[in-house]
Design an enzyme around this catalytic site. Structure first.
Site, PDB file in Angstrom:
ATOM      1  N   GLU A  67     165.313  -3.698-125.408  1.00 31.67           N
ATOM      2  CA  GLU A  67     165.238  -2.402-126.091  1.00 31.67           C
ATOM      3  C   GLU A  67     164.860  -2.701-127.532  1.00 31.67           C
ATOM      4  OE1 GLU A  67     165.409   0.386-124.632  1.00 31.67           O
ATOM      5  OE2 GLU A  67     166.450  -0.062-122.760  1.00 31.67           O
ATOM      6  N   CYS A  78     166.943   3.550-133.371  1.00 28.13           N
ATOM      7  CA  CYS A  78     165.580   3.226-132.950  1.00 28.13           C
ATOM      8  C   CYS A  78     164.860   4.453-132.419  1.00 28.13           C
ATOM      9  CB  CYS A  78     165.574   2.096-131.930  1.00 28.13           C
ATOM     10  SG  CYS A  78     166.711   2.385-130.590  1.00 28.13           S
TER      11      CYS A  78
END
Ligand code: ADP
Length: 485
Positions: A258, A292
């Site tokens: 990720e 993010c």
């Protein structure tokens, strides 16, 4: 001001190996800082290669017994861990704000979100399924079973100290894998508190280890060289992710990555602007912008550009900045001096190239690593701030002419994690969603993370998914068994 001293004192401060907090073999410790003052909160044990070997030995020793533990029992342990995290929500929230700075309401929201992965995967633990088919040639039967991949190294970032752990530990334990967690150096306490919760929930010693370290490579390099390790799951920057992927290649490890994002937030001229502004605030300011999935580039139809920017500016300027534990504070400090310098550098560079500051734009006086909510517009097309993950409370607003331009600009990034779009036109929403090169799209909403959805990116934003029914697959291998008739 709420005091976190007692919670910190009550949190394990060693390495977590074999079900207990222990000293680092070499006796090293490193300081954990308070981002609101820059002062040392406490010190924790500082792992090195020799400690990583202790952890992988334990993980390997209990891998087989854990894999054959009844799924219902694994499920129950996860369920108890969820209950304990929920019971101790306020203490965990205080701990997170202490070590990473952000405002307490954001920490409370993270506890609720992070805990859900434990409940979700306690439910998934008993639903792992294989399949059975007759061979097309009629000469045999095909049975597919699922097996845990084996010991996992989970490397987690500081921005969601609990949830980025539970999102990996939950499915790994549910699948029957053992796990070694290397938390971010800035935020080891939350993960140590979670390790103790798992022990109280009945997790056998050795199944979960936690290795805080000030020298990440000293842990990861020997683990990557060790054939007992079978999987890497990482959340962090694309820069570090690329390095780790290359290292993981030598052991041919399963990987889930990720990585960074550069989320576009598209506002079309038919959007409900009230909803778009609320969504923009959530998508930008959740966690002080340190996410993010944070909206990184606001792309707004020229017809509503000025109204959107003015209203966003007003809302951003009204936010209270201060120490995360203070009542009424909406935006805490950034996590470190390095992050403060990075954010300030990106803004200064954009302004030097011609961007206009609508609010904020300069670091606040110390102590502590405070940057104010900032809105920039009139951004030069080539500004680095459009390409980089800002990871701070800075909204960058640019205009677009038509839908085609909006899509081109949204996709003009090496990243492909999340995108947001606001429009009242369903046809447009679906068309644009199809055209966006991202793993996730939020339509008319500013928050998209959900335990039941597959979180993940495309392009340089990563590989694999966390959460949803997909999340556990990352920790399972298929085994094909050929049967004769
Ligand atoms: P962030 O910008 O969120 O700090 P990083 O990618 O720098 O993201 O860090 C994410 C995680 O990766 C942290 O736990 C960090 O300590 C870890 N990390 C950084 N470099 C390495 C490395 N060489 N080996 C293992 N872990 C690393």
């Amino acid at each position: 001001m709420i005091d976190a001293t007692a919670v910190i004192a009550d949190t394990p401060q060693g390495l977590w190996i074999d079900g207990a907090a222990v000293d680092a073999t070499d006796g090293y410790r490193y300081p954990v800082l308070d981002p609101a003052t820059g002062d040392t909160l406490t010190t924790v044990a500082d792992a090195r290669a020799i400690d990583a070997m202790r952890a992988i030995e334990s993980a390997d020793r209990v891998q087989r017994p854990w894999a054959v533990t009844a799924p219902r029992e694994r499920s129950q342990i996860l369920r108890r861990a969820w209950e304990l995290v929920t019971e101790r929500a306020e203490d965990l929230a205080l701990l997170m704000t202490a070590e990473m700075g952000r405002a307490l309401p954001d920490s409370r929201a993270e506890v609720a979100y992070g805990a859900e992965f434990l409940r979700w995967f306690s439910e998934e633990a008993v639903r792992v399924q294989g399949r059975y088919t007759p061979a097309p040639a009629g000469n045999g039967r095909i049975l597919v079973t699922k097996a845990p991949v084996g010991p996992v190294l989970a490397i987690t970032p500081w921005n969601f100290p609990l949830a980025m752990g539970t999102r990996k530990i939950g499915p790994a334990l549910a699948a029957g894998c053992t796990v070694i967690v290397k938390p971010a150096a800035e935020t080891p306490l939350t993960m140590l508190a979670l390790a103790r919760i798992f022990a109280e929930a009945g997790l056998p010693a050795g199944v979960l280890s936690v290795l805080p370290t000030s020298d990440a490579a000293s842990i990861s390099t020997p683990l990557f060289a060790d054939p007992r390790l079978r999987k890497l799951t990482f959340t962090g920057s694309t820069r570090v992710g690329r390095i780790l992927l290359a290292r993981a290649a030598s052991g041919v490890l399963r990987t889930s990555m990720e990585l960074g994002g550069n989320a576009p937030f598209l506002v079309f001229d038919d959007a409900d602007l009230d909803a778009a502004i609320n969504g923009a605030m959530a998508a930008k300011m959740r966690n002080g912008g340190q996410a993010c999935t944070a909206a990184n580039r606001f792309l707004v139809a020229d017809a509503v550009l000025e109204e959107f920017t003015a209203r966003l500016t007003e809302r951003m300027a009204a936010l209270t900045v201060g120490a995360g534990h203070r009542t009424g504070v909406a935006v805490g400090p950034l996590v470190s001096a390095a992050q403060l310098d990075r954010v300030a550098g990106l803004v200064d560079e954009a302004v030097a190239a011609g961007a206009r500051i609508r609010t904020g734009g300069k670091p606040l006086p110390g102590p502590g690593f405070f940057y104010p909510p900032t809105v920039l517009d009139q951004i030069p097309v080539r500004a680095r701030i459009l390409d980089q993950e800002i990871f701070g409370p800075v909204a960058v607003v640019t205009g677009f002419g038509d839908e085609a331009e909006a899509i081109d600009r949204a996709n003009a990034s090496e990243y492909g994690l999340a995108a947001y779009l606001y429009t009242r036109d369903l046809g447009r929403a679906l068309r644009v969603t199809d055209a966006l090169e991202t793993g996730m799209v939020a339509v008319n909403r500013g928050v998209l993370s959900d335990v039941a959805a597959p979180f993940g990116g495309v392009k340089a934003s990563g590989l694999g998914h966390e959460g949803g029914v997909e999340g556990i697959d990352e920790y399972l291998d298929s085994k094909y068994v050929a049967l004769t008739n």
